[in-house]
Write a protein that holds these residues in place. Structure first.
Motif, short mmCIF file in Angstrom:
data_model
loop_
_atom_site.label_atom_id
_atom_site.label_comp_id
_atom_site.label_asym_id
_atom_site.label_seq_id
_atom_site.Cartn_x
_atom_site.Cartn_y
_atom_site.Cartn_z
N CYS A 113 -50.34 -111.96 16.53
CA CYS A 113 -49.04 -111.59 17.11
C CYS A 113 -48.04 -112.76 17.28
CB CYS A 113 -49.02 -110.68 18.33
SG CYS A 113 -50.66 -111.60 19.53
N CYS A 114 -48.50 -113.74 17.69
CA CYS A 114 -47.84 -114.90 18.37
C CYS A 114 -46.79 -115.61 17.14
CB CYS A 114 -48.65 -115.97 18.92
SG CYS A 114 -49.64 -115.31 20.36
N PRO A 115 -47.26 -115.93 16.01
CA PRO A 115 -46.65 -116.76 15.13
C PRO A 115 -45.08 -115.78 14.61
CG PRO A 115 -48.81 -116.82 14.22
CD PRO A 115 -48.60 -115.98 15.50
N THR A 116 -45.31 -114.56 14.44
CA THR A 116 -44.15 -113.84 14.23
C THR A 116 -43.27 -113.68 15.32
OG1 THR A 116 -45.37 -111.73 14.38
CG2 THR A 116 -45.22 -112.73 12.04
N ASN A 117 -43.79 -113.55 16.42
CA ASN A 117 -42.80 -113.56 17.58
C ASN A 117 -42.00 -114.49 17.86
OD1 ASN A 117 -42.43 -111.39 19.41
ND2 ASN A 117 -44.19 -111.47 20.51
N VAL A 118 -42.71 -115.94 17.72
CA VAL A 118 -42.03 -117.11 17.89
C VAL A 118 -40.74 -117.16 16.66
CG1 VAL A 118 -42.16 -119.49 17.54
CG2 VAL A 118 -43.79 -118.44 18.70
N ALA A 119 -41.44 -116.70 15.55
CA ALA A 119 -40.22 -116.94 14.51
C ALA A 119 -39.03 -115.81 14.73
CB ALA A 119 -40.81 -116.18 13.29
N ARG A 120 -39.22 -114.66 15.24
CA ARG A 120 -38.24 -113.90 15.66
C ARG A 120 -37.43 -114.34 16.79
NH1 ARG A 120 -39.45 -108.09 18.68
NH2 ARG A 120 -40.87 -109.02 19.95
#
Ligand SMILES: [Zn+2]
Length: 642
Positions: A406-413
């Motif tokens: 969950c974390c990589p895409t949350n950082v990206a957005r």
């Protein structure tokens, strides 16, 4: 209704006195702390995430639904769909920030692959509701169907605000219509175990002008807290925030990301419906949670068990969970409260969390991430081999991908849209909230104010503003003075140097081209003492510099000195060095118990005879573990007798 284009941003309350900057109203220099991270995010992180989702079959899951070839053997967890949607949301913000033909092609290709997976009635899931899969909504507690559709809606909001209607926006609308029909009053009395659809429906309601969506978000909020979600083994009602109605809760509890997404959605509903009682309840819960359940980094979540909040003062540094996503969600919650109230305390927490949790997760390459963000690593993590996914979210090294990723895409957005949190506009006042080098060009009524910002913040405590163009009439420039900047001064356009106290510094005047305002915040490292009720760190001290929390890594210790033996020297005053500090410590200690016994004795430990002090470097926590896997601690024990 939504404003498509440059004024687009996450969180646009319908009738707000205050708004964050639009995507095109702030431009950060690519050399800066955040500008560089945005550039890395765009150049590396998006394609990295796509590659992993392709490799693991999370995109193929959508193809299979489209082809009617679903199977229980599908790849990934039930919530893997949401990673595709979060990535699309990030891409939408990124493409709203600047043109990028390659990323636009990635966006189009992803949308083309997910469109065929949506059912005619708007339902979409790759894990439920199709041949060979469990029926729709057969596991509301942990199935994440509404959670996933919420992320689809948030992606649709980002696209609608930045580019207008398109196939993804149409998907989001159909999903929201389906959810309203299926879960509206008088229909299915259910709610999702993982909050998210609430904040998504509220924002989609704003973006589309559809009050039905906000109303459905309100219904989900009111339905929660009555213990109706089927409890799963080891997962309590509190884990799901289904133990207490949201208006009655005293503090955030249970699973941290769930609690924070729920709170963010609740602020949106409170603001859209004019529910001042709900807003007041959320402000109280925020205050209680920040005062007693938050780490010095801004991290939230004291327990690996349940990925959850602990009790008041339960903030162990070594067992800190502080999931990266909880940092993102905390920023979402605080940003909404800031927009609703204008209070500086919310921005203070946002800055703390961004610099010490969100900035910590990705490495400099933008292709490896921390999932958990503990404040004390007792054993250096093993160098990551780089092949499969990392099952060990707490492993002490950044990993390219996780089993639950969950974390990589949350950082990206978050990074793609982060500059919209840097500035706010309220009537004819422009508030500078986060300092970074770049250009601000915001609409002030019918006019525009254009400022050039020069600063090396956070590594430098001077922020110089130069007016490039300004309205003919008076405007108010409102600068946020961080709580730690007690000796702050501001040089005004007429050359006066005036002191400014933490909080807001306002200056109302007619500005002209070439006017300069120089904010001198100071940037000396400082000792920071924990509240003694946080038992786990009593007798220790941390060092901060500007908004950065510093840490001691084993990488910086002399040969033969163990991290566990280091004590801050009596009277040591931290001195600035590079982007961190130097402190004086001792590294030999006479331990109380005899070798071979339990580590307890009837006498206190003492400094070893003849132990001399030496200097060590402290580095910003946000880059810990980047040089090599290390042992690390934020809170350093103070030598006995201090
Ligand atoms: Zn996460």
């Amino acid at each position: 209704m939504t404003t498509v284009g440059g004024a687009a941003a996450p969180v646009r309350p319908t009738a707000a006195a205050r708004r964050g900057a639009g995507l095109s109203e702030v431009r950060w220099d690519p050399e800066g702390f955040w500008g560089g991270r945005q550039q890395t995010n765009a150049a590396q992180t998006f394609s990295h995430c796509v590659a992993w989702m392709e490799r693991l079959g999370w995109l193929e899951n959508f193809d299979r639904v489209g082809r009617g070839e679903t199977t229980i053997e599908r790849a990934g967890w039930e919530f893997a769909d949401s990673e595709v949607y979060k990535l699309l949301e990030g891409l939408a913000w990124e493409l709203g920030r600047r043109d990028d033909a390659a990323l636009a092609a990635v966006y189009d290709a992803l949308v083309a692959r997910i469109v065929p997976a949506q059912d005619d009635d708007g339902y979409i899931s790759t894990a439920f509701g199709h041949a060979g899969l469990p029926p729709r909504y057969s596991d509301l507690s942990t199935g994440h169907e509404l959670y996933n559709m919420g992320h689809l809606m948030q992606a649709g909001v980002a696209r609608l605000r930045t580019a207008g209607e398109d196939p993804l926006v149409a998907m989001a609308r159909r999903a929201a219509d389906h959810v309203c029909r299926e879960f509206g009053v008088g229909a299915r009395e259910g709610l999702c175990g993982h909050p998210e659809v609430e904040v998504a429906l509220a924002e989609l309601g704003r973006a589309t002008g559809e009050p039905r969506y906000v109303e459905q978000a309100r219904v989900f909020l009111e339905r929660r807290g009555h213990g109706t979600l089927p409890v799963r083994p080891l997962l309590s009602a509190e884990y799901f925030q289904d133990d207490t109605p949201i208006r009655e809760a005293e503090a955030l509890r249970g699973h941290a990301v769930r609690a924070l997404y729920l709170s963010a959605g609740a602020v949106d509903v409170a603001v859209e419906t004019g529910d001042s009682g709900l807003l007041a309840a959320l402000e109280r819960q925020w205050a209680r949670t920040v005062e007693r359940r938050t780490y010095i980094t801004g991290g939230m979540g004291s327990r690996h068990q349940d990925e959850g909040f602990g009790e008041d003062w339960e903030l162990p540094p070594d067992r800190a969970y502080c999931e990266t996503c909880a940092g993102v969600a905390s920023v979402m919650f605080s940003w909404r409260l800031y927009l609703a109230t204008g209070e500086v305390r919310y921005v203070e927490l946002i800055e703390r969390t961004l610099h010490n949790v969100v900035a910590t997760a990705p490495d400099a390459s933008g292709t490896a991430f921390f999932y958990a963000n503990p404040l004390h690593e007792r054993v250096a993590g093993a160098e990551y081999a780089g092949e499969g996914v990392n099952m060990r979210a707490e492993g002490g090294v950044r990993a390219p991908w996780f089993d639950v990723s969950c974390c990589p895409t949350n950082v990206a957005r978050t990074l793609a849209s982060l500059h919209t949190y840097a500035v706010a506009v309220e009537d004819r006042a422009v508030s500078l909230l986060l300092y970074a080098a770049g250009t601000i060009d915001v609409a002030v009524g019918e006019d525009r104010l254009r400022l050039r910002v020069e600063t090396g913040y956070p590594d430098d405590g001077v922020v110089a503003l130069t007016v490039e163009s300004a309205p003919a009439d008076e405007v108010t420039l409102r600068l946020r003075i961080p709580g730690w900047a007690e000796a702050c001064t501001v040089e005004t356009p007429d050359g006066a140097v005036v002191p400014a106290a933490p909080g807001w510094w306002d200056d109302t005047r007619v500005l002209g081209e070439g006017d300069r305002i120089v904010l001198t915040l100071g940037n000396e490292p400082r000792l920071v003492w924990p509240d003694p009720r946080i038992d786990a760190v009593r007798g220790t001290v941390a060092v901060e510099r500007g908004p950065l929390v510093l840490c001691l890594e084993s990488t910086d210790l002399p040969e033969g000195v163990r991290l566990e033996d280091v004590r801050l020297d009596d009277g040591s005053v931290p001195r600035a060095e590079g982007d961190g500090a130097r402190v004086s410590v001792r590294g030999r200690h006479e331990l109380p118990a005899a070798a071979g016994g339990v580590p307890y004795a009837a006498r206190r430990s003492a400094e070893a005879e003849g132990a001399s002090s030496f200097d060590v470097a402290l580095v910003p926590y946000h880059r810990w573990g980047e040089r090599a896997p290390s042992e690390m601690r934020v809170f350093i024990p103070v030598a006995e007798g201090r």
